[in-house]
Motif scaffolding. Structure first.
Motif, PDB file in Angstrom:
ATOM      1  N   GLY A 158       0.811  -1.211   0.000  1.00 61.72           N
ATOM      2  CA  GLY A 158       0.000   0.000   0.000  1.00 61.72           C
ATOM      3  C   GLY A 158       0.845   1.261   0.000  1.00 61.72           C
ATOM      4  N   LEU A 159       1.875   1.303   0.850  1.00 57.97           N
ATOM      5  CA  LEU A 159       2.769   2.458   0.888  1.00 57.97           C
ATOM      6  C   LEU A 159       3.450   2.672  -0.462  1.00 57.97           C
ATOM      7  CD1 LEU A 159       4.518   2.154   4.378  1.00 57.97           C
ATOM      8  CD2 LEU A 159       3.018   4.006   3.597  1.00 57.97           C
ATOM      9  N   LEU A 160       3.882   1.564  -1.061  1.00 55.82           N
ATOM     10  CA  LEU A 160       4.559   1.664  -2.355  1.00 55.82           C
ATOM     11  C   LEU A 160       3.628   2.269  -3.409  1.00 55.82           C
ATOM     12  CD1 LEU A 160       7.292   0.911  -3.678  1.00 55.82           C
ATOM     13  CD2 LEU A 160       6.232  -1.238  -4.387  1.00 55.82           C
ATOM     14  N   TYR A 161       2.379   1.836  -3.384  1.00 54.64           N
ATOM     15  CA  TYR A 161       1.415   2.324  -4.385  1.00 54.64           C
ATOM     16  C   TYR A 161       1.015   3.776  -4.112  1.00 54.64           C
ATOM     17  CZ  TYR A 161      -2.645   2.460  -7.455  1.00 54.64           C
ATOM     18  OH  TYR A 161      -3.543   2.799  -8.439  1.00 54.64           O
ATOM     19  N   ILE A 162       0.804   4.104  -2.839  1.00 58.70           N
ATOM     20  CA  ILE A 162       0.385   5.471  -2.486  1.00 58.70           C
ATOM     21  C   ILE A 162       1.503   6.477  -2.769  1.00 58.70           C
ATOM     22  CG2 ILE A 162      -0.222   6.985  -0.548  1.00 58.70           C
ATOM     23  CD1 ILE A 162      -1.668   4.546   0.688  1.00 58.70           C
ATOM     24  N   LEU A 163       2.730   6.118  -2.409  1.00 63.81           N
ATOM     25  CA  LEU A 163       3.848   7.051  -2.545  1.00 63.81           C
ATOM     26  C   LEU A 163       4.458   7.068  -3.935  1.00 63.81           C
ATOM     27  CD1 LEU A 163       5.678   6.318   0.849  1.00 63.81           C
ATOM     28  CD2 LEU A 163       4.140   8.214   0.318  1.00 63.81           C
ATOM     29  N   GLY A 164       4.363   5.928  -4.640  1.00 56.69           N
ATOM     30  CA  GLY A 164       5.046   5.850  -5.921  1.00 56.69           C
ATOM     31  C   GLY A 164       4.188   5.495  -7.100  1.00 56.69           C
ATOM     32  N   GLY A 165       2.918   5.157  -6.869  1.00 56.78           N
ATOM     33  CA  GLY A 165       2.045   4.788  -7.976  1.00 56.78           C
ATOM     34  C   GLY A 165       2.493   3.494  -8.642  1.00 56.78           C
ATOM     35  N   GLY A 259      -2.432  -7.792 -14.405  1.00 54.75           N
ATOM     36  CA  GLY A 259      -2.833  -6.401 -14.578  1.00 54.75           C
ATOM     37  C   GLY A 259      -3.400  -5.756 -13.331  1.00 54.75           C
ATOM     38  N   LEU A 260      -3.056  -6.299 -12.163  1.00 50.95           N
ATOM     39  CA  LEU A 260      -3.520  -5.746 -10.900  1.00 50.95           C
ATOM     40  C   LEU A 260      -2.425  -4.858 -10.301  1.00 50.95           C
ATOM     41  CD1 LEU A 260      -5.166  -9.039  -9.591  1.00 50.95           C
ATOM     42  CD2 LEU A 260      -6.339  -7.075 -10.609  1.00 50.95           C
ATOM     43  N   SER A 261      -2.588  -4.411  -9.054  1.00 50.59           N
ATOM     44  CA  SER A 261      -1.649  -3.469  -8.450  1.00 50.59           C
ATOM     45  C   SER A 261      -0.783  -4.138  -7.386  1.00 50.59           C
ATOM     46  CB  SER A 261      -2.419  -2.316  -7.806  1.00 50.59           C
ATOM     47  OG  SER A 261      -3.128  -2.777  -6.666  1.00 50.59           O
ATOM     48  N   SER A 262       0.224  -3.399  -6.902  1.00 53.92           N
ATOM     49  CA  SER A 262       1.068  -3.900  -5.812  1.00 53.92           C
ATOM     50  C   SER A 262       0.245  -4.090  -4.540  1.00 53.92           C
ATOM     51  CB  SER A 262       2.230  -2.932  -5.554  1.00 53.92           C
ATOM     52  OG  SER A 262       1.749  -1.645  -5.220  1.00 53.92           O
ATOM     53  N   PHE A 263      -0.816  -3.300  -4.377  1.00 57.53           N
ATOM     54  CA  PHE A 263      -1.699  -3.481  -3.217  1.00 57.53           C
ATOM     55  C   PHE A 263      -2.398  -4.835  -3.279  1.00 57.53           C
ATOM     56  CE2 PHE A 263      -5.904  -3.018  -1.176  1.00 57.53           C
ATOM     57  CZ  PHE A 263      -5.481  -2.785   0.120  1.00 57.53           C
ATOM     58  N   HIS A 264      -2.866  -5.244  -4.462  1.00 55.16           N
ATOM     59  CA  HIS A 264      -3.480  -6.566  -4.621  1.00 55.16           C
ATOM     60  C   HIS A 264      -2.486  -7.666  -4.256  1.00 55.16           C
ATOM     61  CE1 HIS A 264      -6.348  -4.283  -7.199  1.00 55.16           C
ATOM     62  NE2 HIS A 264      -7.211  -5.138  -6.694  1.00 55.16           N
ATOM     63  N   ALA A 265      -1.228  -7.485  -4.667  1.00 55.00           N
ATOM     64  CA  ALA A 265      -0.196  -8.476  -4.337  1.00 55.00           C
ATOM     65  C   ALA A 265      -0.010  -8.572  -2.830  1.00 55.00           C
ATOM     66  CB  ALA A 265       1.126  -8.101  -5.014  1.00 55.00           C
ATOM     67  N   GLY A 266      -0.001  -7.422  -2.148  1.00 53.08           N
ATOM     68  CA  GLY A 266       0.124  -7.420  -0.693  1.00 53.08           C
ATOM     69  C   GLY A 266      -1.064  -8.061  -0.003  1.00 53.08           C
TER      70      GLY A 266
END
Length: 410
Positions: A158-165, A259-266
């Motif tokens: 989540g942090l990675l996605y919020i801070l870095g997209g 095609g999902l996000s790093s948040f989905h992976a977490g």
């Protein structure tokens, strides 16, 4: 120090070990998954290099877990635990210096000393105090400690996605590793705060180096001459082929192919760890009563069957269902193996047997990313995951053929 079995369980010792385990797992897992493989990819690493980056820290465990366990048998658990927390607390800050994957590999190897020392010593400490309920208390300790990993996976993603997209900078990764260092430093404080409750050596007389080496040699031979102990340890090692493979390549699969996000992976990784927390203590208690072998066997079948199915879908709901099956299987295996090794081992003191067990565990954990990375450069996900699953099925058959059930613990 070895606690004698009694009706009075040393609850303060258990709580101290759990709190230390929680903070160390939170810090170490935040530095690892899903951040680490994505960090390596951002530094320009190929799939095989990503596998090496993820797996290299467990190579440290392969080499040093048995000696760490032996030293705790001789010098006491508390001193060795303190050394491990120093590494947990200080090494994450060195990631702020990383600007290429070569340096990342070096730091990951050094960071691996934390779990190489802590893992067998903490588990030996729990077995020391567990009495006849080894399965229940080792599984409960592992499950509560795993809460740190559950929090870290969606937190890091989540942090990675919020801070870095979708394309985070190196500085974003550095910031997350700074947070991991701050959390790891808490474990050092916890050791000092709970110092009097931690297992320690009662005698102030230090053995000679010759005596240390001789004890380590005898205990190591006792473990390696026992084919059943080696096979039991190998079951969790082989199961960790799949865990290591998922740690390294599920985030990449989720983002690049599904095609999902790093948040989905977490979230997926957190779901798998949640299953461990919910089911491992229960499975451990069941194995105390009904025997270890059935739970290890069916757990391996669940892991192998679900692992091979990951590449057939990109649907997040189906991926969650597969993760639930995999997490349940992992809970069944890991709740029983350490207890079964302790019951079978002829070594004098649990430190060495837990160290060898941990080293074999790390062989599987380290091999998973490395082998899968090599396979993925030659084959697609379906064939690569299928080969890993086949290995699990083969070892399950060997386990059934050559390992006898332990005596029921209660």
């Amino acid at each position: 120090m070895k606690f004698k079995s009694s009706n009075k369980f040393p609850i303060y010792t258990f709580i101290a070990l759990v709190l230390i385990g929680f903070s160390t797992r939170l810090s170490y897992s935040l530095a690892r998954n899903p951040i680490l493989p994505l960090f390596a990819a951002a530094l320009g690493a190929s799939p095989s290099i990503i596998g090496l980056v993820v797996g290299i820290s467990t190579v440290t465990g392969i080499l040093f877990k048995a000696p760490a366990g032996a030293l705790s048998d001789i010098y006491g658990r508390r001193t060795i635990l303190f050394i491990s927390t120093l590494i947990f607390g200080l090494v994450p800050f060195t990631y702020l210096l990383v600007n290429n994957y070569i340096l990342l590999i070096v730091i990951r190897f050094i960071h691996g000393f934390a779990t190489a020392i802590y893992g067998p010593v903490a588990m030996a400490s729990i077995i020391d105090i567990a009495g006849e309920r080894k399965g229940q208390w080792t599984a409960t300790f592992s499950s509560i400690s795993t809460i740190g990993s559950i929090i870290s996976a969606p937190l890091g993603g989540g942090l990675l996605y919020i801070l870095g997209g979708s394309n985070p900078s190196i500085e974003v990764f550095h910031f997350i590793y700074f947070i991991a260092g701050c959390i790891g430093s808490i474990s050092i404080i916890l050791v000092f705060a709970s110092w009097k409750y931690l297992p320690h050596k009662e005698s102030s007389t230090s053995p000679t180096m010759g005596a240390v080496i001789e004890k380590f040699r005898k205990d190591l031979l006792a473990v390696f001459r026992d084919i059943q102990v080696l096979l039991i340890s190998s079951m969790e090692a082989v199961q960790n082929l799949t865990v290591g493979a998922l740690e390294a390549f599920l985030p990449y699969y989720i983002i690049s192919i599904a095609g999902l996000s790093s948040f989905h992976a977490g979230v997926l990784w957190g779901l798998q760890l949640t299953l461990l927390i919910l089911f491992r203590p229960l499975m451990g208690r069941f194995s105390d009563v009904y025997g270890r072998k059935p739970f290890i066997t069916f757990g391996m079948i669940f892991c192998a069957s679900s692992f091979i199915l990951y590449p057939i879908t990109t649907n997040f709901l189906i991926l969650c269902i597969l993760t639930i099956i995999f997490g349940l299987g992992e809970a069944m295996v890991t709740s029983s193996t350490a207890a079964m090794v302790a019951e079978k081992s002829k070594a004098h003191g649990y430190g060495v047997s837990m160290g060898v067990f941990g080293s074999l565990w790390d062989i599987g954990h380290a091999s998973g990313p490395i082998i899968t990375g090599i396979l993925l450069e030659k084959f697609n996900y379906m064939y690569s995951f299928g080969i890993i699953s086949l290995i699990l099925f083969i070892f399950t058959i060997l386990f059934q053929m050559y390992v006898e059930e332990s005596e029921k613990s209660t």
